[in-house]
Structure formats: structure tokens, C-alpha cells
Design an enzyme around this catalytic site. Structure first.
Site, PDB file in Angstrom:
ATOM      1  N   TYR A 276       0.825  -1.218   0.000  1.00 34.65           N
ATOM      2  CA  TYR A 276       0.000   0.000   0.000  1.00 34.65           C
ATOM      3  C   TYR A 276       0.863   1.273   0.000  1.00 34.65           C
ATOM      4  O   TYR A 276       0.820   2.061  -0.954  1.00 34.65           O
ATOM      5  CB  TYR A 276      -0.933  -0.059   1.212  1.00 34.65           C
ATOM      6  CG  TYR A 276      -1.791   1.147   1.450  1.00 34.65           C
ATOM      7  CD1 TYR A 276      -2.418   1.813   0.398  1.00 34.65           C
ATOM      8  CD2 TYR A 276      -2.004   1.613   2.747  1.00 34.65           C
ATOM      9  CE1 TYR A 276      -3.231   2.911   0.627  1.00 34.65           C
ATOM     10  CE2 TYR A 276      -2.821   2.697   2.995  1.00 34.65           C
ATOM     11  CZ  TYR A 276      -3.430   3.350   1.937  1.00 34.65           C
ATOM     12  OH  TYR A 276      -4.227   4.439   2.179  1.00 34.65           O
ATOM     13  N   ILE A 277       1.668   1.459   1.018  1.00 34.26           N
ATOM     14  CA  ILE A 277       2.463   2.700   1.079  1.00 34.26           C
ATOM     15  C   ILE A 277       3.638   2.603   0.102  1.00 34.26           C
ATOM     16  O   ILE A 277       4.021   3.592  -0.529  1.00 34.26           O
ATOM     17  CB  ILE A 277       2.943   2.975   2.521  1.00 34.26           C
ATOM     18  CG1 ILE A 277       1.750   2.953   3.487  1.00 34.26           C
ATOM     19  CG2 ILE A 277       3.646   4.331   2.607  1.00 34.26           C
ATOM     20  CD1 ILE A 277       2.122   3.048   4.952  1.00 34.26           C
TER      21      ILE A 277
ATOM     22  N   SER B  72       6.144   3.455  13.127  1.00 36.31           N
ATOM     23  CA  SER B  72       4.719   3.687  13.415  1.00 36.31           C
ATOM     24  C   SER B  72       4.552   4.474  14.695  1.00 36.31           C
ATOM     25  O   SER B  72       5.348   4.350  15.632  1.00 36.31           O
ATOM     26  CB  SER B  72       4.041   2.326  13.573  1.00 36.31           C
ATOM     27  OG  SER B  72       2.752   2.475  14.106  1.00 36.31           O
TER      28      SER B  72
ATOM     29  N   TYR C 160       3.266  -6.882  16.892  1.00 38.79           N
ATOM     30  CA  TYR C 160       3.534  -6.027  15.728  1.00 38.79           C
ATOM     31  C   TYR C 160       4.224  -4.725  16.175  1.00 38.79           C
ATOM     32  O   TYR C 160       5.265  -4.336  15.650  1.00 38.79           O
ATOM     33  CB  TYR C 160       2.227  -5.693  14.979  1.00 38.79           C
ATOM     34  CG  TYR C 160       2.358  -4.456  14.133  1.00 38.79           C
ATOM     35  CD1 TYR C 160       3.063  -4.490  12.939  1.00 38.79           C
ATOM     36  CD2 TYR C 160       1.825  -3.231  14.552  1.00 38.79           C
ATOM     37  CE1 TYR C 160       3.235  -3.332  12.183  1.00 38.79           C
ATOM     38  CE2 TYR C 160       1.987  -2.085  13.812  1.00 38.79           C
ATOM     39  CZ  TYR C 160       2.688  -2.135  12.632  1.00 38.79           C
ATOM     40  OH  TYR C 160       2.872  -0.990  11.897  1.00 38.79           O
TER      41      TYR C 160
ATOM     42  N   LYS D 255       8.268  -2.980  15.616  1.00 36.54           N
ATOM     43  CA  LYS D 255       8.681  -1.632  15.186  1.00 36.54           C
ATOM     44  C   LYS D 255       9.665  -1.038  16.202  1.00 36.54           C
ATOM     45  O   LYS D 255      10.667  -0.428  15.839  1.00 36.54           O
ATOM     46  CB  LYS D 255       7.468  -0.725  15.002  1.00 36.54           C
ATOM     47  CG  LYS D 255       6.582  -1.099  13.819  1.00 36.54           C
ATOM     48  CD  LYS D 255       7.321  -0.988  12.487  1.00 36.54           C
ATOM     49  CE  LYS D 255       6.501  -1.477  11.309  1.00 36.54           C
ATOM     50  NZ  LYS D 255       7.289  -1.627  10.066  1.00 36.54           N
TER      51      LYS D 255
ATOM     52  N   ARG E 143      -7.998   9.449  15.921  1.00 32.13           N
ATOM     53  CA  ARG E 143      -6.720   9.150  15.258  1.00 32.13           C
ATOM     54  C   ARG E 143      -6.364  10.292  14.321  1.00 32.13           C
ATOM     55  O   ARG E 143      -7.216  11.103  13.954  1.00 32.13           O
ATOM     56  CB  ARG E 143      -6.824   7.874  14.411  1.00 32.13           C
ATOM     57  CG  ARG E 143      -7.142   6.611  15.170  1.00 32.13           C
ATOM     58  CD  ARG E 143      -5.948   6.123  15.975  1.00 32.13           C
ATOM     59  NE  ARG E 143      -6.243   4.869  16.647  1.00 32.13           N
ATOM     60  CZ  ARG E 143      -6.861   4.758  17.821  1.00 32.13           C
ATOM     61  NH1 ARG E 143      -7.261   5.848  18.465  1.00 32.13           N
ATOM     62  NH2 ARG E 143      -7.079   3.572  18.364  1.00 32.13           N
TER      63      ARG E 143
END
Ligand code: UFG
Length: 342
Positions: free
Chosen positions: A13-14, A127, A152, A156, A234
Site C-alpha cells: 500500500y504505502i 509507526s 507487531y 517496530k 486518530r
């Protein structure tokens, strides 16, 4: 000669949006992706937008011998943007070892080969999850890193630590870690966008799939948070704005404008939006009602987070430009395109 940039996870995606922005700014892009969470057709989308089909190598970065062969083949790399990683929070809780294995081994294989083959510049995909629920908002880069809420998130944090420790002994390396808030939306051409596999975990793909009739209704997780309307807040950032920040980071590294060899930047808009505000904005831009119901909070969710963007604005010279409405419209246009909705 164009500067050659390796984009790992470049069909994701990114990664795909960043590859487009790099090509449009005159870089030569080489993509590594194992297609575990993306599709080869993404290369067609990149080519439609830019007129250029990037070089593509399909393999898993956890396979050390393949990584080494890659570096032996591509000897002109100037910098690396490392996106390739697993990213589903819930899945990481169920399969922690798979997350640690994939996200950490791939990074270490890259760092080892960067050293061996003399590639000095890295942009690392991090993130805002490293901050957990911050004590102060907006959250600055100096906010303490909180114990991770998921394996997850921990990958990071550990990745940033691996990079930092490696730099103690490899001072010639330069890294920029970009801490993303919530990337949403798609390219304005609708040639590339987000392609979640199965039921989306994230809010905006769930919203667009609900509007497309693929999901019956959106579940809004909690309306009893300490926020203006009770739903969680967010910082939703347009994926093209986010991609452009990567190009700025690459320019900065190649021009050696960084003052230390490990820099961090928050990439957000600086504005928080609640889940219900996102729903309302989506209804406004699409001119249709969205089916949704309020349900219990989702476990592991934090209440609110948004970015202090001053450092990114002032030091990187980058600012998110696109509005929430335009971004939601791009997400909807993309959903319509992939579903064949007129
Ligand atoms: N939400 C819903 N319904 C849904 C999906 C999400 O109400 O069907 C809510 C969530 O509860 C949350 C908000 O929408 O309040 C955003 O949720 P996302 O799943 O889209 O995003 P998160 O903020 O939970 O997660 C994102 C990234 C993670 C990263 C995390 C860091 O997806 O990779 O930010 O905070 F770890």
C-alpha cells in the site's frame, strides 16, 4: 544517471504510492516484494501513472542468500526504503513468532548487506504505535516509547533499536525512521490503492467496503471514550502526502542534510478525527448513508492520538496537504474502481 533507490515492499500500500512519487521526482526505483500481501498487478498501476515500470524482484527478505544475490546484482543502489513487513495488529497477537521472524530477520539481512555492499542510506517505516497512549497530545518525537501493545508494535520498537545499536558500530550509516499515524486514501488516478486481504482490520477500507455492499455494516468500536463524541480519535493522513515525505527523506539523506545519523519524524496531519467524524465526512463526500452500529471497544485500542508535526514541518520541510474529505473520496473512487461500481 538517475539515483537508484531500493523499495522493499514496493507493491504494498504505502510502498506503491512511494514508488510513484520517487519515479515522478526522477529516481530509478527497484522493488523487492514477496507478494505475500500484494499483487503483481500493482506494477501495472505504477506504470500507468508514471510511464515507467520499475525493476521488480520477487523474493522473501528473510532468505539471506537471496538478499545477498540481490545486492551482488544491483551494485548502484544509493538508498533503501524498507517497507516490507507484516502489519496486522490482531494477527501479530495470534502469531507472535511469525511477526518477530518476518519483521526482524528481514531488517537484519538488509542491514548486513548494506554494510557489506556499502549502501549508506536507509528510510525505515515505523509507526506511531511506538508511543502507545501518549501522556501528552499532540505527540512529539521526544515522547517516551511505551511498552508495545502488540507483537507487531514491538517489532517496530525493536527494529528501531536494532538500527540504533548497529549505528554505534557503523557510523557511516544514515537512517531516517518515519513514524506513521493512520495512512488512508488512494492515488488520485485510482490506479493504485489499498488492497486488504479478507475482512479489513482498518477503519477506512471497512467503510468503503460497507458502502460498496461487501460488508453489511461498519462496527464502530466504542462510543464511551473520553473524546468529544465518545469515539476514538486518530490522525488520518493521506497516503500520497505520506509517500511524498519519503521522497523528502531520501533527498535529505542523499544531500547529507541530516545533523545526526539517526533521525525520527512523525508523519501525520496534526489533527485528530474521531471514528464518527470519519463516518460523517465519508457520508458527505459520497452523498450516501453508511450502515453502522456502535459496539464495544476493540481490545488493544488506545483512546486518542495525533501528531505534533512541527519537526517534520520545520526540519524535513514537509507538510500534509490533502484534506480528510478529499482523501476519503480517493478511497471511495478506488473501491468503486476495483469493484466495477459506476
Ligand atoms: N475502527 C472501528 N471499526 C472498524 C475498524 C476500526 O471503529 O471496523 C476504529 C478503531 O477502533 C480505531 C479507529 O477506527 O479507533 C482506527 O482503527 P484502525 O484499525 O484503522 O487503525 P489503528 O489506529 O488501530 O491502527 C493503526 C495502524 C497500525 C498501527 C496503529 C498505531 O493500522 O498498524 O495505527 O496506533 F499499529
Amino acid at each position: 544517471m538517475k539515483d537508484q533507490i531500493l523499495v522493499t515492499g514496493g507493491t504494498g500500500y504505502i510502498g506503491s504510492h512511494t514508488s510513484v512519487e520517487l519515479i515522478e521526482k526522477g529516481y530509478e526505483v527497484v522493488i523487492i516484494d514477496n507478494l505475500s500481501n500484494s499483487s503483481i498487478e500493482v506494477l501495472d498501476g505504477i506504470e500507468k501513472i508514471t510511464g515507467v515500470r520499475p525493476a521488480f524482484e520477487q523474493f522473501d527478505l528473510c532468505e539471506a542468500d537471496k538478499v545477498k544475490s540481490f545486492f551482488q546484482k544491483y551494485t548502484g543502489l544509493k538508498a533503501i526504503i524498507h517497507f516490507a513487513a507484516f502489519k496486522a495488529v490482531g494477527e501479530s497477537v495470534d502469531q507472535p513468532l511469525m511477526y518477530y521472524q518476518n519483521n526482524l530477520i528481514s531488517l537484519m539481512n538488509l542491514l548486513r548487506n548494506m554494510d557489506e555492499f556499502g549502501v549508506k542510506h536507509l528510510v525505515f517505516s515505523s509507526s506511531c504505535t511506538v508511543y502507545g497512549q501518549p501522556d501528552e497530545l499532540p505527540v512529539t518525537e521526544n515522547a517516551p516509547v511505551k511498552p508495545a501493545e502488540s507483537p507487531y508494535g514491538n517489532t517496530k520498537q525493536i527494529s528501531e533499536e536494532i538500527i540504533r545499536d548497529n549505528m554505534q558500530v557503523k557510523p557511516e550509516l544514515n537512517t531516517i525512521a518515519l513514524r506513521y499515524f493512520n495512512p488512508i486514501g488512494a492515488h488520485s488516478t485510482s490506479h493504485i490503492g489499498e488492497l486488504p486481504r479478507g475482512v479489513p482490520n482498518n477503519l477506512v477500507p471497512f467503510v468503503t467496503q460497507t458502502a460498496a455492499g461487501i460488508r453489511k455494516e461498519l462496527m464502530v468500536f466504542g462510543d464511551d471514550y473520553n473524546t468529544p463524541d465518545g469515539s476514538a480519535v486518530r490522525d488520518y493522513i493521506n497516503v500520497v502526502d505520506l509517500a511524498q515525505a519519503h521522497v523528502v527523506a531520501i533527498n535529505r539523506l542523499l544531500q547529507k542534510k541530516n545533523n545526526s545519523n539517526f533521525e525520527f519524524f512523525n508523519l501525520g496531519t496534526g489533527t485528530g478525527s474521531s471514528v464518527l467524524e470519519v463516518v460523517k465526512a465519508f457520508e458527505k463526500v459520497t452523498d450516501q448513508k453508511l450502515n453502522y452500529k456502535i459496539v464495544d471497544r476493540r481490545s488493544g485500542d488506545i483512546e486518542k492520538v495525533w501528531a505534533d508535526t512541527r519537526v517534520a514541518n520545520e526540519v524535513l520541510g514537509w507538510k500534509a496537504k490533502r484534506s480528510l474529505e478529499d482523501t476519503l473520496e480517493s478511497a471511495w473512487n478506488w473501491e468503486k474502481k476495483i469493484r466495477g461500481i459506476k
